[in-house]
Design a protein around this motif. Structure first.
Motif, PDB file in Angstrom:
ATOM      1  N   ASP A  71       0.909  -1.137  -0.030  1.00 35.59           N
ATOM      2  CA  ASP A  71      -0.038   0.086   0.156  1.00 35.59           C
ATOM      3  C   ASP A  71       1.016   1.329   0.019  1.00 35.59           C
ATOM      4  O   ASP A  71       1.496   1.492   1.125  1.00 35.59           O
ATOM      5  CB  ASP A  71      -0.994   0.038   1.246  1.00 35.59           C
ATOM      6  CG  ASP A  71      -1.958   1.083   1.207  1.00 35.59           C
ATOM      7  OD1 ASP A  71      -2.123   1.518   0.353  1.00 35.59           O
ATOM      8  OD2 ASP A  71      -2.801   1.140   2.039  1.00 35.59           O
ATOM      9  N   SER A  72       0.952   1.884  -1.228  1.00 30.06           N
ATOM     10  CA  SER A  72       2.009   3.001  -1.265  1.00 30.06           C
ATOM     11  C   SER A  72       1.112   4.162  -1.274  1.00 30.06           C
ATOM     12  O   SER A  72       0.042   4.628  -2.001  1.00 30.06           O
ATOM     13  CB  SER A  72       2.656   2.861  -2.504  1.00 30.06           C
ATOM     14  OG  SER A  72       3.316   1.540  -2.784  1.00 30.06           O
ATOM     15  N   GLU A  92      -2.092  -0.936 -10.166  1.00 26.86           N
ATOM     16  CA  GLU A  92      -3.076  -0.258 -11.183  1.00 26.86           C
ATOM     17  C   GLU A  92      -2.806   0.356 -12.394  1.00 26.86           C
ATOM     18  O   GLU A  92      -3.594   0.585 -13.200  1.00 26.86           O
ATOM     19  CB  GLU A  92      -3.825   0.766 -10.189  1.00 26.86           C
ATOM     20  CG  GLU A  92      -4.272   0.399  -8.728  1.00 26.86           C
ATOM     21  CD  GLU A  92      -4.522   1.218  -8.038  1.00 26.86           C
ATOM     22  OE1 GLU A  92      -4.970   2.535  -8.419  1.00 26.86           O
ATOM     23  OE2 GLU A  92      -4.556   1.076  -6.769  1.00 26.86           O
ATOM     24  N   TYR A  93      -1.480   0.614 -12.480  1.00 29.80           N
ATOM     25  CA  TYR A  93      -0.963   1.248 -13.953  1.00 29.80           C
ATOM     26  C   TYR A  93      -0.399   0.460 -14.738  1.00 29.80           C
ATOM     27  O   TYR A  93      -0.201   0.621 -15.868  1.00 29.80           O
ATOM     28  CB  TYR A  93      -0.344   2.951 -13.669  1.00 29.80           C
ATOM     29  CG  TYR A  93      -1.088   3.625 -12.630  1.00 29.80           C
ATOM     30  CD1 TYR A  93      -2.104   4.686 -13.622  1.00 29.80           C
ATOM     31  CD2 TYR A  93      -1.076   3.685 -11.502  1.00 29.80           C
ATOM     32  CE1 TYR A  93      -2.868   5.380 -12.743  1.00 29.80           C
ATOM     33  CE2 TYR A  93      -1.919   4.329 -10.726  1.00 29.80           C
ATOM     34  CZ  TYR A  93      -2.742   5.554 -11.245  1.00 29.80           C
ATOM     35  OH  TYR A  93      -3.602   6.258 -10.500  1.00 29.80           O
ATOM     36  N   THR A  94       0.724  -0.324 -14.165  1.00 31.43           N
ATOM     37  CA  THR A  94       1.687  -0.964 -15.143  1.00 31.43           C
ATOM     38  C   THR A  94       1.963  -2.603 -14.388  1.00 31.43           C
ATOM     39  O   THR A  94       1.561  -2.847 -13.250  1.00 31.43           O
ATOM     40  CB  THR A  94       2.887  -0.435 -14.733  1.00 31.43           C
ATOM     41  OG1 THR A  94       3.429  -0.337 -13.417  1.00 31.43           O
ATOM     42  CG2 THR A  94       3.194   0.890 -15.456  1.00 31.43           C
ATOM     43  N   THR A 109       4.047  10.468  -8.016  1.00 32.05           N
ATOM     44  CA  THR A 109       3.435   9.033  -7.936  1.00 32.05           C
ATOM     45  C   THR A 109       2.101   9.033  -7.095  1.00 32.05           C
ATOM     46  O   THR A 109       1.824   9.355  -5.890  1.00 32.05           O
ATOM     47  CB  THR A 109       4.452   8.026  -7.190  1.00 32.05           C
ATOM     48  OG1 THR A 109       5.669   8.239  -7.890  1.00 32.05           O
ATOM     49  CG2 THR A 109       4.044   6.723  -7.474  1.00 32.05           C
ATOM     50  N   PRO A 110       1.056   8.472  -7.686  1.00 33.15           N
ATOM     51  CA  PRO A 110      -0.433   8.553  -7.055  1.00 33.15           C
ATOM     52  C   PRO A 110      -0.271   7.335  -5.947  1.00 33.15           C
ATOM     53  O   PRO A 110       0.570   6.350  -6.073  1.00 33.15           O
ATOM     54  CB  PRO A 110      -1.285   8.157  -8.203  1.00 33.15           C
ATOM     55  CG  PRO A 110      -0.468   7.613  -9.223  1.00 33.15           C
ATOM     56  CD  PRO A 110       1.036   7.920  -9.228  1.00 33.15           C
ATOM     57  N   LYS A 111      -1.092   7.802  -5.064  1.00 38.12           N
ATOM     58  CA  LYS A 111      -1.546   6.468  -3.925  1.00 38.12           C
ATOM     59  C   LYS A 111      -1.825   5.101  -4.807  1.00 38.12           C
ATOM     60  O   LYS A 111      -2.717   5.420  -5.792  1.00 38.12           O
ATOM     61  CB  LYS A 111      -2.458   6.948  -3.339  1.00 38.12           C
ATOM     62  CG  LYS A 111      -2.782   6.034  -1.749  1.00 38.12           C
ATOM     63  CD  LYS A 111      -3.856   6.627  -1.201  1.00 38.12           C
ATOM     64  CE  LYS A 111      -4.089   5.655  -0.038  1.00 38.12           C
ATOM     65  NZ  LYS A 111      -5.165   6.100   0.840  1.00 38.12           N
ATOM     66  N   GLU A 158       2.397  17.393 -10.330  1.00 31.00           N
ATOM     67  CA  GLU A 158       1.840  16.714 -11.797  1.00 31.00           C
ATOM     68  C   GLU A 158       2.155  15.456 -11.986  1.00 31.00           C
ATOM     69  O   GLU A 158       3.338  14.920 -11.312  1.00 31.00           O
ATOM     70  CB  GLU A 158       2.420  17.412 -13.063  1.00 31.00           C
ATOM     71  CG  GLU A 158       1.965  18.614 -13.331  1.00 31.00           C
ATOM     72  CD  GLU A 158       2.689  19.303 -14.644  1.00 31.00           C
ATOM     73  OE1 GLU A 158       2.995  18.607 -15.470  1.00 31.00           O
ATOM     74  OE2 GLU A 158       2.267  20.550 -14.835  1.00 31.00           O
ATOM     75  N   LEU A 159       1.369  14.471 -12.439  1.00 33.07           N
ATOM     76  CA  LEU A 159       1.703  13.003 -12.477  1.00 33.07           C
ATOM     77  C   LEU A 159       2.773  12.722 -13.213  1.00 33.07           C
ATOM     78  O   LEU A 159       2.693  13.231 -14.514  1.00 33.07           O
ATOM     79  CB  LEU A 159       0.193  12.270 -12.944  1.00 33.07           C
ATOM     80  CG  LEU A 159       0.111  10.786 -12.692  1.00 33.07           C
ATOM     81  CD1 LEU A 159       0.097  10.483 -11.528  1.00 33.07           C
ATOM     82  CD2 LEU A 159      -0.860  10.096 -13.652  1.00 33.07           C
TER      83      LEU A 159
END
Length: 332
Positions: A71-72, A92-94, A109-111, A158-159
């Protein structure tokens, strides 16, 4: 049953529980430290080499005891290249597995939640570059990056930019050279930093080409990809008697130009470059077993004598066959 843990709790456990059980991987370098993986997560080690201010190289070699869910939190990140020889994880992205890599720029970096799977051992390399260091290398006199690379350094709100891919054979070759670095002390640091920037150079070239819309970086049609992979299978089946490019293209139903461009797109090298690299990888494995003499291995790989084989091996792995064999014996 999978293990769930936050990034912070895991890092605290890794570095607090292992601080008394860590070691200097290189006795001549106090900034080259190996941490042993804590139970109950698995076994193995995580090696960190601080090459210079703003540049960190890490090597992970470990087996997980179970699937781990991390859990980041949302956080600021630097530029990062992460390559897997083996092992699989996803978020969730890669998703990244064998011979795959993730490259991302700096920014937010998003949660998220991520999972590391335990079916295969993990062997991976990572390098982290601080934005200002990249600016000093790739920027102008004022640290401004070329327009094609501005997306790599984004504000912290920004992402971050990221992309995934299959590592090209040149990438894999450099990663192997990092793993098998034959030096210590300052020579090791110079060698490894050179390899990191060599990898970074490949990534930067790809970014420039993507920005400029080079055709061969565009996705191939699935049917063409299947034919390219069929061509690779034929190459590996006929190692001792390879086909000409024209014959190979005809067998898989492509013209010669499409075969060459498609092969470079899929595998990052030419058809015969792939064949040469594959044979050299076989030679490396034979050297590790110690069952054959170097001259015998050279002949088995199709070289007429030891000298051209040694030159090709040195270009591929950064050292002579004899040096590599001695290094492997000393590490056992």
């Amino acid at each position: 049953m999978p293990i769930s843990v936050s990034d912070q709790a895991f890092e605290e456990l890794l570095f607090q529980k292992t601080v008394n059980n860590c070691q200097y991987s290189d006795p001549d370098d106090r900034l080259d430290i190996t941490y042993y993986y804590p139970k109950p997560f698995g076994q193995g080690h995580w090696r960190e080499i601080h090459l210079r201010q703003g540049l960190l190289l890490a090597i992970g070699d470990l087996c997980l005891s179970d699937r781990i869910i991390f859990d980041s939190p949302e956080l600021e990140s630097s530029l990062n290249y992460h390559f897997h020889f083996s092992g699989e994880h996803e978020d969730e992205y890669t998703s990244i597995g064998n011979r795959k890599y993730i490259f991302h720029g700096s920014g937010l970096t998003p949660k998220m939640k991520s999972q590391c799977y335990c079916e295969q051992p993990f062997l991976e390399i990572t390098f982290i570059v601080e934005p200002e260091l990249l600016r000093s290398f790739a920027g102008d006199s004022e640290g401004q990056l070329p327009q094609q690379l501005e997306h790599l350094i984004r504000p912290t709100h920004e992402l971050m930019y990221h992309r995934c891919g299959t590592a090209t054979l040149p990438m894999q070759r450099i990663a192997q050279q990092i793993l098998h670095c034959p030096y210590r002390g300052i020579a090791k640091r110079m060698y490894l930093e050179g390899k990191v920037w060599e990898l970074m150079g490949i990534l930067i070239a790809q970014e420039m080409e993507i920005h400029e819309g080079k055709n061969y970086l565009q996705p191939l049609k699935p049917d063409v990809v299947d034919r390219i992979h069929h061509a690779r299978e034929i190459i590996l089946q006929r190692l001792d008697n390879p086909l000409s490019l024209n014959e190979l293209a005809r067998q898989v139903g492509l013209n010669e130009c499409t075969l060459k461009l498609g092969f470079r797109c899929c595998f990052g090298t030419t058809v015969f470059g792939y064949l040469r690299n594959y044979k050299l990888e076989q030679a490396r494995q034979l050297l590790e077993t110690g069952d054959m003499k170097i001259t015998e291995i050279a002949h088995a790989m199709g070289y007429t004598s030891r000298s051209p084989f040694a030159a090709a091996f040195r270009k591929q792995f950064g050292m002579n066959p004899k040096e590599y064999q001695k290094l492997r014996k000393n590490s056992v």
